[in-house]
Write a protein that holds these residues in place. Structure first.
Motif, PDB file in Angstrom:
ATOM      1  N   LEU A 405       0.548  -1.087   0.057  1.00 13.49           N
ATOM      2  CA  LEU A 405       0.079   0.002  -0.104  1.00 13.49           C
ATOM      3  C   LEU A 405       0.845   1.403   0.122  1.00 13.49           C
ATOM      4  CD1 LEU A 405      -2.787  -1.166   2.481  1.00 13.49           C
ATOM      5  CD2 LEU A 405      -2.751  -1.287  -0.035  1.00 13.49           C
ATOM      6  N   ARG A 416      -1.607  -5.311   3.268  1.00 10.62           N
ATOM      7  CA  ARG A 416      -2.789  -5.602   3.541  1.00 10.62           C
ATOM      8  C   ARG A 416      -3.223  -6.945   3.209  1.00 10.62           C
ATOM      9  NH1 ARG A 416      -8.004  -2.083   1.129  1.00 10.62           N
ATOM     10  NH2 ARG A 416      -7.371  -2.497  -0.850  1.00 10.62           N
ATOM     11  N   MET A 424     -14.608  -2.033   1.151  1.00  9.29           N
ATOM     12  CA  MET A 424     -13.458  -1.492   1.762  1.00  9.29           C
ATOM     13  C   MET A 424     -13.614  -1.607   3.047  1.00  9.29           C
ATOM     14  SD  MET A 424     -10.639   0.405   1.203  1.00  9.29           S
ATOM     15  CE  MET A 424     -10.850   1.640   0.021  1.00  9.29           C
ATOM     16  N   ASN A 428     -11.101  -3.676   5.685  1.00  9.47           N
ATOM     17  CA  ASN A 428     -10.532  -2.856   7.118  1.00  9.47           C
ATOM     18  C   ASN A 428     -10.605  -3.532   8.229  1.00  9.47           C
ATOM     19  OD1 ASN A 428      -9.432  -0.797   5.275  1.00  9.47           O
ATOM     20  ND2 ASN A 428     -11.223   0.739   5.712  1.00  9.47           N
ATOM     21  N   LYS A 454      -7.307   3.259   3.472  1.00  4.40           N
ATOM     22  CA  LYS A 454      -7.002   1.701   3.491  1.00  4.40           C
ATOM     23  C   LYS A 454      -6.358   1.475   4.926  1.00  4.40           C
ATOM     24  CE  LYS A 454      -6.806   1.450  -1.484  1.00  4.40           C
ATOM     25  NZ  LYS A 454      -5.817   1.093  -2.611  1.00  4.40           N
TER      26      LYS A 454
END
Length: 490
Positions: A405, A416, A424, A428, A454
Motif C-alpha cells: 500500500l 494488507r 473496503m 479494513n 485503507k
C-alpha cells in the motif's frame, strides 16, 4: 505512621547486609542474560492477566519488604508482560531493542548517579564527547552545538524553540506577542504529531502549522509548499521555519530535502529536520544520498534509542549556529555561577542549551555501546533492516492474498490482506482483526495505520535481532489468519 523521636538512630538506605545484596545482584544479572538470550523462543507479546493488573492496585508500601521478595514480584508480575520491542518479531512502532552492554551501562550510571548538566566531573566530558560523535555520524559541522534529550519529541520542541528565537532576538524577552505578524511553521501532513504539539507549547498555535499535502510517494509536495508559503506572505503572516522529515512514521518517506533547503535559503527560513527515525539511515550507503542535505540544515533532531539501540530514553538535537542555540536558553542565577576551578568549574553548563537542569548520565550508554561495537557495525545493521524490508516487500508482491500500500523507502512496509469480493469497510475490519490476533497469539507484533482510507498492516523493522525467517513467519501468520477469519466471519 508513628513518629520516631530518635531519628538519628534510623539507618540510611544502604543495605544492612551487603553480601546478600551482592548475591541478589548476581542473580538479577544471570536471570536477565538468560532472558535476553532466549527471548526469540518466547511469544512476541502476552496479554496481561486480570489478577496481575489487580496486583498493581495495591496501596503505597509503608513498611520495608524483603529485597528478594521484591525481585520475585518483578519476575512474576512485570517481566513476563514486557512490551516486546526486545523481541525479534516486534514490528510495531519505531522502537529499538536495546543491548546487554546498554543495560550494564545504565546500572553503572545509576550507581554514580550524577546530575549531568553542571559541574566539573567526568560525566560532563563523556556527554560532550557523545554529542561530538553524534555530529560525526551525520557529518554535521564540528562547530555546531548539540544536546542529549529524552527523545525525538523533546529534541524537536527544543529545535523549534531555537528556530523561533532565531527569527527575532526580542522573543525571549518580550514573547511572541511582540511580533506584529503571526509566525508560521510548515511541515508535511505525514509529519509526526510532536511538531504540532511543539508549536502549541511554544506559542505558535496549531492553526499556524501548515500541513502540506504529500505526493504519491508520501513526500512533502514542494509545489504546494511554495504555494502556501507565498499565500501566507501575501496575507501578512511571517513564515519562519520548515520542518522536513527524514523517515515518516507512517511509511518511512523522506521529504525532498534539496528542494526544501533551496526554498529556505530563498525566503530566509530556518530548516529543521525531524530525523527521529531515519536520520541515522545516513549510515546506509544506499540511503545516504537522499539524506545529504541533513548536513546543511539549521537543526536536526534524531533518536539514539531507535536504530542505535541504546536503552530508552535518548534523543539528540544538533544546531548549526551554536551561539543562537545557547542564547535561546542560557540563564545563570547566583546558585549556578561557574568558577575557573573546583566543582563549579569545567565545561559550559549543559542547561544553557536546553530547559532541563536535572538530567541523568544519558551519555554513558552511548559511550560504552559505541566503544563495544563501533559505528561500522551499526551502519551494517541499519542496512540489513532496510534490505529486510525489501525482502518482505518482494514476498508480499509474490502473494495473491497480499497487497503493498506504500512505497518501501527504508525499513517500513505497509500492506494488507486483500480480497476483491469484499467491500473496503470489510477489508479494513479484516486487517484490523488480523493484527490483533497476530499480537494475541504471540506470532508477531506489527502495528496499523490508515493510508488513503485503507487499513494497513504496518511493519517497521528496526530490530538488530530480526532475521528473514521472522519475516517469513509473519507472512505465513497473516495469510493463515486472513484465511481463517475470512472463512469464519465474512
Amino acid at each position: 505512621m508513628k513518629s520516631n523521636n530518635n531519628l538519628e538512630d534510623i539507618n540510611g538506605l544502604d543495605p544492612e547486609n551487603w553480601e546478600e545484596m551482592r548475591e541478589l545482584g548476581h542473580q538479577m544479572i544471570d536471570d536477565m542474560i538468560s532472558f535476553l538470550k532466549n527471548i526469540h523462543l518466547e511469544p512476541s507479546w502476552k496479554e496481561i492477566p486480570k489478577d496481575t493488573k489487580a496486583y498493581f492496585k495495591e496501596d503505597l508500601p509503608v513498611e520495608p519488604q524483603n529485597s528478594k521478595k521484591v525481585y520475585q514480584d518483578f519476575k512474576r508480575y512485570i517481566l513476563p508482560y514486557h512490551k516486546g520491542n526486545i523481541h525479534p518479531r516486534f514490528f510495531a512502532w519505531v522502537q529499538g531493542s536495546g543491548t546487554l552492554m546498554g543495560a550494564y551501562s545504565e546500572m553503572l550510571a545509576a550507581v554514580m548517579n550524577p546530575n549531568v548538566t553542571i559541574g566539573e566531573h567526568a560525566a560532563m566530558y563523556v556527554d560532550e564527547q557523545v554529542v561530538k560523535w553524534c555530529k560525526q555520524m551525520l557529518n554535521y559541522p564540528n562547530s555546531s552545538s548539540g544536546i542529549l534529550l529524552s527523545g525525538g519529541s523533546m529534541a524537536n520542541i527544543t529545535g523549534l524553540t531555537v528556530a523561533r528565537n532565531a527569527h527575532s532576538n526580542l522573543i525571549r524577552e518580550h514573547g511572541i506577542q511582540k511580533n506584529s505578524k503571526k509566525l508560521v511553521v510548515y511541515c508535511s501532513e505525514e509529519t509526526h504529531s510532536c511538531i504540532t504539539k511543539a508549536a502549541e507549547i511554544i506559542g505558535i498555535g496549531n492553526k499556524f502549522v501548515r500541513k502540506i499535502k504529500t505526493n504519491s510517494e508520501y513526500e512533502m509536495d514542494c509545489d504546494k509548499l511554495l504555494e502556501q508559503l507565498l499565500l501566507d506572505i501575501k496575507e501578512g503572516l511571517q513564515p519562519f521555519c520548515i520542518v522536513a522529515t527524514t523517515g515518516t512514521v507512517n511509511t518511512g518517506a523522506i521529504d525532498p530535502l534539496e528542494d526544501i533547503y533551496n526554498i529556505c535559503k530563498k525566503y530566509n527560513l530556518w530548516l529543521h529536520i525531524d530525523g527521529a527515525y531515519g536520520a541515522l539511515a545516513k549510515l546506509d550507503p544506499n540511503i545516504a544520498p537522499k539524506l545529504k542535505y541533513i548536513e546543511l540544515a539549521d537543526s536536526v533532531a534524531f533518536d539514539l534509542h531507535k536504530w542505535l539501540h541504546v536503552p530508552y530514553e535518548l534523543g539528540c538535537l544538533l544546531v548549526k549556529d551554536a551561539d543562537t542555540h545557547r542564547s535561546t536558553f542560557a540563564i545563570t542565577p547566583n546558585y549556578l555561577l561557574q568558577t575557573g576551578r573546583g566543582l563549579a568549574g569545567g565545561l559550559d553548563a549543559i542547561n544553557n542549551y536546553g530547559f532541563e537542569l536535572s538530567r541523568s548520565f544519558k551519555a554513558l550508554k552511548v559511550w560504552m555501546s559505541l566503544k563495544e561495537t563501533g559505528i561500522k557495525k551499526h551502519a551494517q545493521l541499519i542496512s540489513k533492516n532496510n534490505e529486510q524490508a525489501k525482502y518482505l516487500e518482494s514476498k508480499i508482491l509474490k502473494s495473491n492474498e497480499l497487497e503493498i500500500l506504500a512505497p518501501v523507502t527504508m525499513s517500513i512496509v505497509c500492506f494488507r490482506y486483500f480480497n476483491k469480493k469484499l467491500s473496503m469497510e470489510k477489508i479494513n475490519k479484516l486487517n484490523e482483526e488480523i493484527i490483533i490476533q497476530l499480537q494475541e497469539k504471540g506470532i508477531a507484533s506489527p502495528s496499523s495505520t490508515i493510508l488513503n482510507d485503507k487499513y494497513c498492516i504496518r511493519v517497521c523493522i528496526v530490530n538488530h535481532k530480526t532475521k528473514k525467517e521472522d519475516l517469513d513467519f509473519l507472512i505465513s501468520g497473516v495469510i493463515q489468519l486472513g484465511s481463517e477469519i475470512l472463512k469464519n466471519n465474512f
